[in-house]
Write a protein that holds these residues in place. Sequence first.
Motif, PDB file in Angstrom:
ATOM      1  N   SER A  88       0.559  -1.433  -0.066  1.00 26.45           N
ATOM      2  CA  SER A  88       0.007   0.175  -0.010  1.00 26.45           C
ATOM      3  C   SER A  88       0.850   0.996   0.113  1.00 26.45           C
ATOM      4  N   THR A  89       2.170   1.265   0.135  1.00 27.72           N
ATOM      5  CA  THR A  89       2.924   2.184  -0.133  1.00 27.72           C
ATOM      6  C   THR A  89       3.962   2.375  -1.365  1.00 27.72           C
ATOM      7  N   VAL A  90       4.724   1.250  -1.742  1.00 28.26           N
ATOM      8  CA  VAL A  90       5.442   1.393  -2.899  1.00 28.26           C
ATOM      9  C   VAL A  90       5.102   0.248  -4.014  1.00 28.26           C
ATOM     10  N   VAL A  91       4.855   0.848  -5.018  1.00 22.57           N
ATOM     11  CA  VAL A  91       4.362  -0.008  -6.052  1.00 22.57           C
ATOM     12  C   VAL A  91       5.299   0.075  -7.236  1.00 22.57           C
ATOM     13  N   ARG A  92       5.498  -1.022  -7.933  1.00 25.62           N
ATOM     14  CA  ARG A  92       6.558  -1.113  -9.069  1.00 25.62           C
ATOM     15  C   ARG A  92       5.868  -1.977 -10.283  1.00 25.62           C
ATOM     16  N   ALA A  93       6.115  -1.647 -11.509  1.00 28.75           N
ATOM     17  CA  ALA A  93       5.812  -2.142 -12.526  1.00 28.75           C
ATOM     18  C   ALA A  93       6.724  -1.939 -13.849  1.00 28.75           C
ATOM     19  N   GLU A  94       6.581  -2.952 -14.673  1.00 29.87           N
ATOM     20  CA  GLU A  94       7.479  -3.006 -16.012  1.00 29.87           C
ATOM     21  C   GLU A  94       6.362  -2.176 -17.042  1.00 29.87           C
ATOM     22  N   ILE A  95       6.998  -1.206 -17.698  1.00 30.09           N
ATOM     23  CA  ILE A  95       6.377  -0.639 -18.741  1.00 30.09           C
ATOM     24  C   ILE A  95       7.140  -0.949 -20.030  1.00 30.09           C
ATOM     25  N   ASP A  96       6.228  -0.283 -21.088  1.00 32.77           N
ATOM     26  CA  ASP A  96       6.623  -0.181 -22.502  1.00 32.77           C
ATOM     27  C   ASP A  96       6.380   1.177 -23.027  1.00 32.77           C
ATOM     28  N   CYS A  97       7.385   1.746 -23.281  1.00 30.77           N
ATOM     29  CA  CYS A  97       7.415   3.210 -23.484  1.00 30.77           C
ATOM     30  C   CYS A  97       7.494   3.243 -25.098  1.00 30.77           C
ATOM     31  N   PRO A  98       7.041   4.335 -25.604  1.00 32.50           N
ATOM     32  CA  PRO A  98       6.970   4.318 -27.204  1.00 32.50           C
ATOM     33  C   PRO A  98       8.681   4.872 -27.442  1.00 32.50           C
ATOM     34  N   GLY A  99       9.243   4.242 -28.423  1.00 32.18           N
ATOM     35  CA  GLY A  99      10.452   4.503 -28.975  1.00 32.18           C
ATOM     36  C   GLY A  99      11.628   4.288 -27.988  1.00 32.18           C
ATOM     37  N   ALA A 100      11.221   3.272 -26.853  1.00 32.46           N
ATOM     38  CA  ALA A 100      12.358   2.990 -25.970  1.00 32.46           C
ATOM     39  C   ALA A 100      13.325   1.849 -26.651  1.00 32.46           C
ATOM     40  N   GLY A 101      13.082   1.229 -27.502  1.00 29.83           N
ATOM     41  CA  GLY A 101      13.881   0.278 -28.231  1.00 29.83           C
ATOM     42  C   GLY A 101      13.665  -1.116 -27.386  1.00 29.83           C
ATOM     43  N   ARG A 102      14.677  -2.034 -27.743  1.00 33.96           N
ATOM     44  CA  ARG A 102      14.640  -3.377 -27.044  1.00 33.96           C
ATOM     45  C   ARG A 102      14.799  -3.322 -25.314  1.00 33.96           C
ATOM     46  N   ARG A 103      14.162  -3.964 -24.809  1.00 35.26           N
ATOM     47  CA  ARG A 103      14.478  -4.371 -23.342  1.00 35.26           C
ATOM     48  C   ARG A 103      15.658  -4.918 -23.126  1.00 35.26           C
ATOM     49  N   PRO A 104      16.577  -4.406 -22.237  1.00 34.74           N
ATOM     50  CA  PRO A 104      17.889  -5.019 -22.032  1.00 34.74           C
ATOM     51  C   PRO A 104      17.692  -6.262 -21.649  1.00 34.74           C
ATOM     52  N   VAL A 105      18.688  -7.520 -21.766  1.00 38.40           N
ATOM     53  CA  VAL A 105      18.434  -8.591 -21.199  1.00 38.40           C
ATOM     54  C   VAL A 105      19.275  -8.735 -19.932  1.00 38.40           C
ATOM     55  N   PRO A 106      18.768  -9.454 -18.799  1.00 33.72           N
ATOM     56  CA  PRO A 106      19.579  -9.347 -17.528  1.00 33.72           C
ATOM     57  C   PRO A 106      20.647 -10.095 -17.624  1.00 33.72           C
ATOM     58  N   ARG A 107      21.717  -9.788 -17.071  1.00 32.34           N
ATOM     59  CA  ARG A 107      22.993 -10.722 -16.881  1.00 32.34           C
ATOM     60  C   ARG A 107      22.618 -11.780 -15.889  1.00 32.34           C
ATOM     61  N   PRO A 108      22.919 -12.932 -16.175  1.00 31.35           N
ATOM     62  CA  PRO A 108      22.735 -13.802 -14.902  1.00 31.35           C
ATOM     63  C   PRO A 108      23.756 -13.703 -13.867  1.00 31.35           C
ATOM     64  N   GLN A 109      23.314 -13.684 -12.633  1.00 29.67           N
ATOM     65  CA  GLN A 109      24.314 -13.704 -11.674  1.00 29.67           C
ATOM     66  C   GLN A 109      24.649 -14.999 -11.074  1.00 29.67           C
ATOM     67  N   ARG A 110      25.809 -14.884 -10.687  1.00 29.52           N
ATOM     68  CA  ARG A 110      26.564 -16.033 -10.144  1.00 29.52           C
ATOM     69  C   ARG A 110      26.488 -16.154  -8.611  1.00 29.52           C
ATOM     70  N   LEU A 111      26.235 -17.088  -7.989  1.00 28.60           N
ATOM     71  CA  LEU A 111      26.058 -17.043  -6.555  1.00 28.60           C
ATOM     72  C   LEU A 111      27.057 -18.336  -6.094  1.00 28.60           C
ATOM     73  N   GLU A 112      27.630 -17.909  -5.263  1.00 27.81           N
ATOM     74  CA  GLU A 112      28.618 -19.298  -4.665  1.00 27.81           C
ATOM     75  C   GLU A 112      28.253 -19.302  -3.290  1.00 27.81           C
ATOM     76  N   LEU A 113      27.954 -20.627  -2.944  1.00 22.32           N
ATOM     77  CA  LEU A 113      27.514 -21.172  -1.434  1.00 22.32           C
ATOM     78  C   LEU A 113      28.526 -22.062  -0.913  1.00 22.32           C
ATOM     79  N   GLU A 114      28.748 -21.843   0.537  1.00 25.72           N
ATOM     80  CA  GLU A 114      29.308 -22.865   1.311  1.00 25.72           C
ATOM     81  C   GLU A 114      28.358 -23.510   2.033  1.00 25.72           C
ATOM     82  N   CYS A 115      28.506 -24.809   2.056  1.00 22.59           N
ATOM     83  CA  CYS A 115      27.448 -25.448   2.677  1.00 22.59           C
ATOM     84  C   CYS A 115      27.902 -26.592   3.477  1.00 22.59           C
ATOM     85  N   GLY A 116      27.395 -26.970   4.465  1.00 18.16           N
ATOM     86  CA  GLY A 116      27.522 -28.096   5.419  1.00 18.16           C
ATOM     87  C   GLY A 116      26.383 -28.710   6.041  1.00 18.16           C
ATOM     88  N   PHE A 117      26.591 -30.015   6.388  1.00 17.74           N
ATOM     89  CA  PHE A 117      25.617 -30.928   7.135  1.00 17.74           C
ATOM     90  C   PHE A 117      25.176 -30.310   8.373  1.00 17.74           C
TER      91      PHE A 117
END
Length: 136
Positions: A88-117
């Motif tokens: 009810s306070t912050v709202v976000r949306a994706e939009i299509d604007c005239p003349g904006a061109g192609r939507r950038p492709v997000p770069r994949p992010q690498r996440l390294e984990l250290e795990c143990g039992f």
Amino acid sequence: MALAAGTIFSAGLAACDSPSAGFANQPARYVTVGDAVFSVRYTPFAAEAIRLNADAAPDRAGILRLAAEAIAAVSGCRLRSSTLEGDSTVVRAEIDCPGAGRRPVPRPQRLELECGFVGQLPWDGETREFECVALP
């Protein structure tokens, strides 16, 4: 006295108008839709609306509708279907604007984990839980 109250009110609004990182460099545009006052920031591909006025019991669905109208009115862009999200306070949306061109492709992010039992070893054929932490 009225001048002081107006100054305090204006300062209060400014304190509530903190954009998220993706919109921090975008200028704010202020608009009133219905009873709601919004600060709207946008890029050619996304927008964020921050509701500035207080409401004791805001209707989330109603605020989302008003925020969508505010984003469309300020940006002049079409909201992409099913991308409107927020509270009810912050709202976000994706939009299509005239003349904006192609939507950038997000770069994949690498996440390294250290795990143990969690629990005792050695492995005895039973299900074990893992605990993982993200490495910097």
